[in-house]
Write a protein that holds these residues in place. Structure first.
Motif, mmCIF file in Angstrom:
data_model
loop_
_atom_site.group_PDB
_atom_site.id
_atom_site.type_symbol
_atom_site.label_atom_id
_atom_site.label_comp_id
_atom_site.label_asym_id
_atom_site.label_seq_id
_atom_site.Cartn_x
_atom_site.Cartn_y
_atom_site.Cartn_z
ATOM 1 N N PRO A 180 33.319 37.854 34.094
ATOM 2 C CA PRO A 180 33.423 37.534 32.663
ATOM 3 C C PRO A 180 33.995 36.145 32.393
ATOM 4 O O PRO A 180 33.798 35.615 31.305
ATOM 5 N N LEU A 181 34.714 35.569 33.348
ATOM 6 C CA LEU A 181 35.323 34.259 33.134
ATOM 7 C C LEU A 181 34.479 33.112 33.674
ATOM 8 O O LEU A 181 34.611 31.980 33.232
ATOM 9 N N ASN A 182 33.637 33.390 34.641
ATOM 10 C CA ASN A 182 32.794 32.357 35.263
ATOM 11 C C ASN A 182 31.414 32.960 35.496
ATOM 12 O O ASN A 182 31.072 33.349 36.607
ATOM 13 N N ALA A 183 30.620 33.063 34.433
ATOM 14 C CA ALA A 183 29.363 33.812 34.490
ATOM 15 C C ALA A 183 28.414 33.293 35.563
ATOM 16 O O ALA A 183 27.630 34.053 36.133
ATOM 17 N N ASN A 184 28.500 31.997 35.866
ATOM 18 C CA ASN A 184 27.585 31.453 36.862
ATOM 19 C C ASN A 184 27.968 31.834 38.276
ATOM 20 O O ASN A 184 27.229 31.600 39.220
ATOM 21 N N LEU A 185 29.172 32.428 38.450
ATOM 22 C CA LEU A 185 29.581 32.846 39.787
ATOM 23 C C LEU A 185 28.738 34.003 40.287
ATOM 24 O O LEU A 185 28.419 34.091 41.468
ATOM 25 N N GLY A 186 28.380 34.910 39.380
ATOM 26 C CA GLY A 186 27.661 36.102 39.792
ATOM 27 C C GLY A 186 28.579 37.305 39.764
ATOM 28 O O GLY A 186 29.432 37.437 38.882
ATOM 29 N N GLU A 187 28.448 38.171 40.751
ATOM 30 C CA GLU A 187 29.142 39.453 40.741
ATOM 31 C C GLU A 187 30.521 39.360 41.373
ATOM 32 O O GLU A 187 30.712 38.716 42.400
ATOM 33 N N VAL A 188 31.499 40.010 40.722
ATOM 34 C CA VAL A 188 32.839 40.146 41.274
ATOM 35 C C VAL A 188 33.165 41.632 41.394
ATOM 36 O O VAL A 188 32.477 42.479 40.825
ATOM 37 N N LEU A 189 34.214 41.949 42.127
ATOM 38 C CA LEU A 189 34.602 43.332 42.363
ATOM 39 C C LEU A 189 35.672 43.762 41.377
ATOM 40 O O LEU A 189 36.478 42.953 40.907
ATOM 41 N N VAL A 190 35.679 45.061 41.062
ATOM 42 C CA VAL A 190 36.672 45.647 40.169
ATOM 43 C C VAL A 190 37.418 46.726 40.944
ATOM 44 O O VAL A 190 36.815 47.547 41.630
ATOM 45 N N THR A 191 38.759 46.713 40.835
ATOM 46 C CA THR A 191 39.570 47.696 41.538
ATOM 47 C C THR A 191 40.674 48.206 40.625
ATOM 48 O O THR A 191 41.043 47.544 39.655
ATOM 49 N N ASP A 192 41.192 49.390 40.928
ATOM 50 C CA ASP A 192 42.306 49.929 40.145
ATOM 51 C C ASP A 192 43.645 49.686 40.819
ATOM 52 O O ASP A 192 44.661 50.246 40.394
ATOM 53 N N ALA A 193 43.699 48.851 41.851
ATOM 54 C CA ALA A 193 44.977 48.507 42.467
ATOM 55 C C ALA A 193 45.838 47.762 41.453
ATOM 56 O O ALA A 193 45.382 46.782 40.867
ATOM 57 N N PRO A 194 47.071 48.193 41.202
ATOM 58 C CA PRO A 194 47.911 47.552 40.176
ATOM 59 C C PRO A 194 48.264 46.115 40.544
ATOM 60 O O PRO A 194 48.628 45.815 41.682
ATOM 61 N N VAL A 195 48.139 45.217 39.561
ATOM 62 C CA VAL A 195 48.556 43.822 39.718
ATOM 63 C C VAL A 195 49.262 43.393 38.440
ATOM 64 O O VAL A 195 49.152 44.051 37.409
ATOM 65 N N GLU A 196 49.992 42.284 38.523
ATOM 66 C CA GLU A 196 50.749 41.764 37.389
ATOM 67 C C GLU A 196 50.589 40.250 37.336
ATOM 68 O O GLU A 196 50.096 39.635 38.296
#
Length: 249
Positions: A180-196
C-alpha cells in the motif's frame, strides 16, 4: 509515519490499501539505553536456538537470531527517531529506508550494548529498504531463506520496539497484498506477529531461523507488513538498486 486508506480485514489475501504506519519510533524516543541490556522479552514460542552452523545458545544466553539484531538511533537535524536492523554480513546491516533517511548521524548498538560505528548508508528506490555499512564488526549474521514463506508458516520477529530492549515476538503469515505504500514494489507479506514503532527494519525469521522478510509497517488492525526475502535478494543482487541515503545536513 505515513497514513493511507483502510483495508478490509482478511486472513489470506488483503485489499490493496491499508491504514499503515511506518514503524520508526519518532514519537517514542527513550533515553539512551544502558551499557548492557539486562533482559530479553520472550514470546510464547521460543525462537530457534540453533544457528545456521548447528551451534546452540552462546554462553551469554543469547541465540544467533538475537545476536544479529541491531538497535538504530537516527539523529537528525532537530529530530530523533529509533528503528531496528539486522546484520547481513560482518560489516553490512539491513534496515528500512525510512529508518535512516534524513539523518545527521546514525547510532548503532548490539544485543550486548556494544556501540557500532556506521560508515555509510544507502537506500533503495523501489522498496522501503536500506543498507548500512559499519566500521566495526557485527556479532552474528543470519542465513537468507531461499524462498518466501507460505500462508500459515510461522514467523518470528526480533528487534527493538520503542527503541528499548531486545524483543522477540511470534506469529504466522496470514496473507499477501500489493504494497500500500509503494505500489510499484508489487506484493508484500502480511503477518500477525506483534510489532511497535521502532520495530521498522527488524528481521522476520522462519522456524529454522532464516530471514524471510523485513518488517516495515503495521495497520490499524495490528497486522504487520514485510518486504519479502525474494525482493531483498533481488535488490541486493542489483548494484543500481541502492543510492546514498538522503541526509538532513
Amino acid at each position: 509515519m505515513t497514513p493511507a486508506g483502510r483495508a478490509p480485514r482478511g486472513t489470506t489475501t488483503l485489499g490493496a490499501t491499508a491504514l499503515l504506519v511506518a514503524l520508526a519510533g519518532c514519537a517514542y524516543l527513550p533515553a539512551p539505553p544502558p551499557p548492557v541490556p539486562t533482559s530479553v522479552v520472550p514470546s510464547t514460542v521460543a525462537v530457534p536456538t540453533a544457528a545456521a552452523d548447528g551451534s546452540q545458545l552462546s554462553p551469554d544466553g543469547f541465540d544467533a537470531a538475537q545476536r544479529m539484531a541491531v538497535r538504530i538511533r537516527n539523529i537528525g537535524c532537530g529530530a530523533l527517531s529509533t528503528g531496528s536492523g539486522f546484520a547481513l554480513d560482518a560489516h553490512t546491516l539491513i534496515t528500512n529506508r525510512h529508518v535512516v533517511a534524513d539523518s545527521a548521524e546514525l547510532q548503532l548498538s548490539t544485543y550486548d550494548g556494544r556501540d557500532v560505528t556506521a560508515e555509510a548508508a544507502s537506500t533503495a528506490g523501489l522498496a522501503d529498504l536500506a543498507v548500512v555499512r559499519t566500521v566495526d564488526a557485527l556479532p552474528a549474521t543470519p542465513v537468507l531463506a531461499d524462498a518466501d514463506p507460505q500462508v500459515g508458516d510461522p514467523v518470528t520477529v526480533v528487534g527493538y520496539p520503542l527503541g528499548r530492549r531486545l524483543t522477540v515476538t511470534d506469529g504466522t503469515v496470514v496473507g499477501a497484498v500489493t504494497d500500500p505504500l509503494n505500489a510499484n514494489l508489487g506484493e508484500v507479506l502480511v503477518t500477525d506477529a506483534p510489532v511497535e514503532p521502532g520495530s521498522s527494519g527488524s528481521a522476520a525469521l522462519d522456524a529454522q531461523g532464516r530471514v524471510i522478510g523485513v518488517v516495515y509497517a503495521k495497520n490499524s488492525d495490528g497486522l504487520s507488513f514485510l518486504v519479502p526475502v525474494s525482493t531483498l535478494r533481488s535488490l541486493l543482487a542489483d548494484d543500481t538498486s541502492f543510492a546514498p541515503a538522503p541526509s538532513c545536513g
